[in-house]
Structures are given as structure tokens and as C-alpha cells.
Enzyme design. Structure first.
Site, PDB file in Angstrom:
ATOM      1  N   CYS A   1       0.798  -1.229   0.000  1.00  0.00           N
ATOM      2  CA  CYS A   1       0.000   0.000   0.000  1.00  0.00           C
ATOM      3  C   CYS A   1       0.830   1.279   0.000  1.00  0.00           C
ATOM      4  O   CYS A   1       0.264   2.375  -0.069  1.00  0.00           O
ATOM      5  CB  CYS A   1      -0.946   0.008   1.195  1.00  0.00           C
ATOM      6  SG  CYS A   1      -2.092  -1.384   1.200  1.00  0.00           S
TER       7      CYS A   1
ATOM      8  N   HIS B   1      -9.192   3.718  -1.553  1.00  0.00           N
ATOM      9  CA  HIS B   1      -7.802   3.292  -1.416  1.00  0.00           C
ATOM     10  C   HIS B   1      -7.385   2.370  -2.571  1.00  0.00           C
ATOM     11  O   HIS B   1      -7.377   1.150  -2.424  1.00  0.00           O
ATOM     12  CB  HIS B   1      -7.619   2.583  -0.072  1.00  0.00           C
ATOM     13  CG  HIS B   1      -6.274   1.972   0.128  1.00  0.00           C
ATOM     14  ND1 HIS B   1      -5.096   2.557  -0.309  1.00  0.00           N
ATOM     15  CD2 HIS B   1      -5.901   0.792   0.729  1.00  0.00           C
ATOM     16  CE1 HIS B   1      -4.080   1.778   0.006  1.00  0.00           C
ATOM     17  NE2 HIS B   1      -4.544   0.709   0.635  1.00  0.00           N
TER      18      HIS B   1
ATOM     19  N   CYS C   1       0.578   2.782   6.566  1.00  0.00           N
ATOM     20  CA  CYS C   1       0.958   1.398   6.834  1.00  0.00           C
ATOM     21  C   CYS C   1       0.853   0.622   5.529  1.00  0.00           C
ATOM     22  O   CYS C   1       0.322   1.121   4.536  1.00  0.00           O
ATOM     23  CB  CYS C   1       0.022   0.779   7.872  1.00  0.00           C
ATOM     24  SG  CYS C   1      -1.720   0.763   7.339  1.00  0.00           S
TER      25      CYS C   1
END
Length: 431
Positions: A93, A386, A416
């Protein structure tokens, strides 16, 4: 890493609308299409990029084998000079975070003057694999000769081997889904279901207010969707009419029946692309672009994915600020990736936890509290979506814009990532 006398100016950033996946507006588009559109729109805003871009770097997590170097294919499709080198990176990510920092390093070293860095994700185009048995059989069949040879290959073949394998959603090293990890992390730091729902509602309300105020009008480019080329001009991931009552009625999504993470307090699966224009400071001034924000430094972390999977911000924020000689109070703008409401709140709690800071960060005591009124004041990943490889570039654009609007001095973005990874990037306003 802190840059002394940073030369890395953040000039611009834009993105496609972020769209729910896998059955949303972009369900028939590939990551290539999304990345191409983002780069093409940035090029139209800054025409000199056609021939003066020195490098394109893109992050991506779910890769289509036909466009494995998505940065190169997308920049060709967008019409940039074919002599422009391009490469793709993956770091879960925070893929676009590492694309941005790699590019920043190249600019700081004087290797690059003008660059595009960002990321893209198409969860709608996630590859579906054939079984290992079927793959092995097909490879053997390529070498088989005559009926006898084919018979030897297929005589023991089982038809259940034809079933496709769905993409894995669990961590390879732990076997747990990220949602299950978020549930455990929230429990570890005593983050209640109500607190998570309240934070999620805040994100949706702030995103709604920002869209209604026109905050994103210069940040989000309209995306034409074939075959009718209908324009999508806004994220479809936030809920203007959400409420605590509605959120409280949702059932646990990962740890059943008593978990606290639900579809309402977790970020949605999302398609989208985002890009950032980074330039050497003097080159930007020569183009009369009035550079006002530079990348001052960055930090990455790796921690135990068993129990600390989502604690990247708690590890990298103190690391970066201590290296820069700054404290929380010196930062005017925070943009923290909202994978889950519980994940953000747990990281904030960890920074105030004396035992965690002493035992895990080797600090003399608690690092401190980040004021909520400095965090994600125009929504975050819970509401804006996202797309895994693209989020870092969105965070960079939002933080830069907010820093300029606030007339503050410093901004920090943090995220994160799967695998127990973390990233933070420090920005400084110099204009």
C-alpha cells in the site's frame, strides 16, 4: 533520510476519481487505462512534460502481466517522449510512496530535473490464476507428440483442476487477512467499535464537505468511461448520508461474531490512479512555476507482521521527526492513510503509549499526541477510497494543498502497508 537544502519541489498532483471495485465505473478498464489518463491530464496541464520529462515512476500492487512495467506503458500511451525512461515499483500500500521517494532521491542527486511519480490500481482487473495442476498439464501438452503423447499427459487429468484460483487476500507470512489484523490491533490498544465508527463517520463527513466546497476540483480529473465515454467526475466511495446509527448496524466483516471492524469502518476496494509532478527547485523556477513546497525527508520501516502489521505510522513518524529535529507540535498538517478506522486510532494511541514507545521505539517515554484537528481534515482513505498503489500520491497532493492553504511550515504523510511495512514523508513550505 533528511535532505540538506532540499532541491525536490512538489509542483502539482492530480488523480482520477477513485471508484468502488470490482463492479463500479472502472470495472472494464485496466490499470493501464487509469494510469494513462492520469499522466495525460498532467501533461495537458504542463505541456512541457511531453518532451522534458526525465523520468516516470509508478507504484502498483496488482499487476497485469501484459503491462508489468505499468509506468512505461502508461507514459507511452499518454504521449510522452519515447526517450523518457520509466519503471514500476511495488511495496504494497506504500508503492507510490516509494516511487515518490526514489524519484526525490534522483532529483536531490542531480540525476533528474523533471519527473512524474505516482501509482495506480485496478482491483477490477485482478488476475485470476489457473490451478498449478492445470498449468503443469498445459506446459507438458506443449511438448507432447501425437495421440499417445497427449494421452499420457491427460489420462490422469481431473476436471476440478479447471477451477480458477481467486486472488489471495490473506497475508502470505501470517495467513491472516488485513482486516483480522486490524481487529487484533484495535483490541490491543483498546479501540472500541464506537470509536471506530465515529472516526469513519468523520472521514465521510469531511470528504462530503470538501467535495461540496470544491476542494478537489483541480485535483481530480474527469474520466471518460467507454463505450459511451460517460464522464465520471467525482469519487463514488464516500457516503454523504452516513450516520452512527447506520454504521452501528453493520456486522463484523472479519472476526465473527465479536469483531469491531466492519465494511463501514474499513476502506473500500477501489480503482484509481494518482500522479505527482516533482521537479528540481531551480528548474521549476526557470519554468515560472513558483515552487513553494519541497520534500524534506522520508522514513520507511519494517516490523513484525505478526501483531504489528499495521503499525507503520507509529514506527516511522517518530523516526522521521527525530531525525529532522522536529516535534509533533511543529507539524501543521498530517495526512495519515486510513486503511481501517481502528488502524489509525491504534497508531495514534501507540504514539501516546509509554510502554510501546519505550519497548518498541527505544524512546525515553511516550512520543506524544497528534491533535485530531490536524489529521485528514478533508477526508481520507475510508471515504475517498484506497487504490493500493495510488494512495501515497493522493496523500502527497492533499498534504501539499493543505499546507499551502494553512500557510503552515511542515506537513507529514504516513501510511501502513501489507507485510508489516510503513512510510512517512516530510514536506516543508518555503514559499
Amino acid at each position: 533520510m533528511i535532505f540538506k537544502d532540499s532541491k525536490v519541489a512538489v509542483i502539482d498532483g492530480l488523480r482520477t476519481p477513485f471508484m468502488k471495485a470490482p463492479s463500479g465505473h472502472a470495472q472494464d478498464l485496466k490499470a493501464y487505462d487509469l494510469a494513462r489518463e492520469a499522466i495525460n491530464n498532467l501533461k495537458h496541464r504542463h505541456p512541457f512534460l511531453t518532451d522534458e520529462c526525465d523520468l516516470v515512476t509508478m507504484g502498483s500492487v496488482i499487476q497485469n502481466a501484459s503491462t508489468s512495467n505499468i509506468a512505461r506503458e502508461a507514459m507511452i500511451g499518454a504521449g510522452l517522449n519515447l526517450n523518457t525512461p520509466a519503471y514500476s515499483v511495488t511495496m504494497a500500500c506504500i508503492s507510490s510512496n516509494v516511487a515518490i521517494t526514489n524519484t526525490a532521491n534522483s532529483i536531490q542527486l542531480g540525476e533528474v530535473k523533471v519527473a512524474i511519480a505516482g501509482g495506480v490500481e485496478s482491483s477490477s482487473d485482478a488476475p485470476v490464476r489457473i490451478s498449478h495442476k492445470l498449468k503443469k498439464t498445459l506446459l507438458q501438452a506443449q511438448k507432447a507428440k501425437g495421440f499417445k503423447g497427449f494421452w499420457q499427459v491427460f489420462k490422469d487429468f481431473k476436471f476440478n483442476s479447471l477451477a480458477p484460483e481467486a486472488p489471495a487476500i490473506a497475508e502470505f507470512s501470517t495467513g491472516l487477512t488485513m482486516g483480522a489484523d486490524a481487529d487484533q490491533l484495535a483490541a490491543k490498544f483498546n479501540i472500541s467499535r464506537e470509536q471506530q465508527d465515529e472516526f469513519a463517520l468523520r472521514s465521510h463527513q469531511l470528504a462530503t464537505q470538501a467535495w461540496e466546497a470544491g476542494v478537489f476540483k483541480d485535483e481530480v480529473c474527469a474520466l471518460p468511461i467507454p463505450p459511451k465515454f460517460t464522464l465520471v467526475e467525482q469519487d463514488d466511495t464516500f457516503y454523504p448520508n452516513s450516520s452512527l446509527e447506520k454504521l452501528s448496524q453493520l456486522r463484523p466483516a472479519f472476526v465473527k461474531p465479536h469483531g469491531t471492524v466492519t465494511a463501514g469502518n474499513a476502506s473500500p476496494i477501489t480503482d484509481g490512479a494518482a500522479v505527482s509532478l516533482l521537479m528540481d527547485f531551480e528548474t521549476a523556477k526557470a519554468h515560472k512555476l513558483n515552487p513553494q513546497v519541497v520534500i524534506e525527508g522520508y522514513a520507511f520501516s519494517g516490523q513484525n507482521p505478526q501483531g504489528e502489521l499495521l503499525l507503520g505510522p507509529a514506527y516511522t513518524i517518530p523516526k522521521l521527526l527525530n531525525e529532522a529535529g522536529l516535534k509533533i507540535k511543529d507539524i501543521d498538517v498530517f495526512e495519515i492513510h486510513e486503511a481501517f478506522a481502528g488502524q489509525v486510532l491504534a497508531n495514534l494511541a501507540a504514539l501516546q503509549d509509554e510502554d510501546f514507545c519505550k519497548n518498541s521505539l527505544d524512546l525515553p517515554g511516550a512520543f506524544g499526541e497528534i491533535p485530531m484537528d490536524k489529521i485528514n481534515t478533508q477526508g481520507g482513505s475510508l471515504s475517498l477510497g484506497h487504490p493500493f498503489g495510488a494512495t501515497g500520491s493522493r496523500l502527497l497532493t492533499s498534504a501539499t494543498r493543505r499546507l499551502l492553504d494553512s500557510k503552515g511550515k511542515y506537513a507529514l504523510i504516513s501510511a501502513c502497508a501489507a507485510g508489516g511495512l510503513g512510510s512517512s514523508i516530510l514536506l516543508k513550505r518555503i514559499g
